[in-house]
Design a protein around this motif. Sequence first.
Motif, short mmCIF file in Angstrom:
data_model
loop_
_atom_site.label_atom_id
_atom_site.label_comp_id
_atom_site.label_asym_id
_atom_site.label_seq_id
_atom_site.Cartn_x
_atom_site.Cartn_y
_atom_site.Cartn_z
N GLY A 20 -3.31 -0.45 -10.03
CA GLY A 20 -4.11 -1.11 -11.06
C GLY A 20 -5.23 -1.94 -10.48
N THR A 24 -9.16 -0.91 -10.38
CA THR A 24 -9.87 -1.60 -11.45
C THR A 24 -11.33 -1.21 -11.47
OG1 THR A 24 -8.41 -3.50 -11.27
CG2 THR A 24 -10.48 -3.87 -12.38
N ASN A 50 -5.90 0.28 -20.20
CA ASN A 50 -5.03 0.95 -19.23
C ASN A 50 -3.61 1.05 -19.78
OD1 ASN A 50 -6.03 0.17 -15.79
ND2 ASN A 50 -6.90 1.52 -17.30
N ALA A 181 -11.54 3.31 -19.02
CA ALA A 181 -10.32 2.53 -18.78
C ALA A 181 -9.10 3.22 -19.39
CB ALA A 181 -10.47 1.12 -19.34
N HIS A 184 -8.21 6.23 -17.32
CA HIS A 184 -7.56 5.81 -16.08
C HIS A 184 -6.07 5.58 -16.31
CE1 HIS A 184 -6.65 2.44 -13.06
NE2 HIS A 184 -6.73 3.54 -12.36
N GLY A 185 -5.73 4.94 -17.42
CA GLY A 185 -4.33 4.70 -17.76
C GLY A 185 -3.56 5.99 -17.99
N THR A 231 -4.41 -4.21 -13.14
CA THR A 231 -5.84 -4.17 -13.50
C THR A 231 -6.34 -5.56 -13.82
OG1 THR A 231 -5.62 -1.91 -14.36
CG2 THR A 231 -7.52 -3.17 -15.11
#
Length: 331
Positions: A20, A24, A50, A181, A184-185, A231
């Motif tokens: 995370g 980021t 995320n 974001a 990404h999660g 994050t």
Amino acid sequence: MLLALVIIVFLALTFDYINGFHDTANAIATVVSTGVLSARKAVLMAGILNFGGALMGVEVATTIAKGIADSSLVVPAVVVAALLAAIAWNLITWWFGIPSSSSHALVGGLAGAVVAHAGRSALHTAKLEEVATFLVVSPILGFFLAMLLILALLWICRRMLGQRVNVAFRKLQLLSAGAMAFAHGTNDAQKSMGIIALALITYGKIASHGTSVAVPLWVKLACALAMGLGTLSGGWKIIRTMGTKIVKLRPIHGFAAETASAIVILGAARAGIPVSTTHVIAGSIMGVGASTNVSAVRWGIAGNMVVAWVLTIPVSALLAGGFLKLVAPFF
């Protein structure tokens, strides 16, 4: 046995947390560098999204748990060694501010530990080749998609005043950064879910039927929370590299790079392919910069990043082999 499983879950969540703050920058570097959001607000937004993205699907988790190696030949020590290798490499590259791939580190660590324990025959080479291929192809897709997108946007806005374009894309970039974001999660948190699921299969805590894996809800929530908290802690060294050292960005460029990256990452997550969000966003940023002026891209910095990317899988594999010898007597 229960203590060993707890240790594995702890290490997987630690990897997720480090992932995370290490990654980021993938979600917020462009929105911070263009001045659309302050670093604190951007990190908060990325942490929340995320968490939400991590709860959407288990395709990537299934690939990590079942696709890389024969789960029947994976022992707890292999999982521990893979996680220790991935964590070590992430911390080394974070310390030096190098945007390396957490995905490469985990896949390399798992493959290296499996080979050290059971030999190459334990690997699912066809799936591993597919994953490795897309880890290379995805940043190239990001590069060209971002290039096409920025050229189209610049053509559409060619008769608009620069100030008006800036104002419009400062707002639009909030959406693209949010999408990045979230993407990404969806991809990265699922990798830790897959590792925990693999450990649970090894200990007989969950069933494994064919190619599907039923990831328990508590695993999803724990990984989503670890990723979100990581994050929120921020990875400022890598944010500076991604946001300012590769190429100077304006809001319209940030929007193009983030949108292209989100499309590639979400598509890969849907297909169950773990990709490097670091590679994809870096490729997209380079594509945006190269589309307007090739010399605007700091290719020396980009070259250093590529060297780190190339080294990540073999170094992680070697680290995992070493860690396996250390931890095997205890698991």
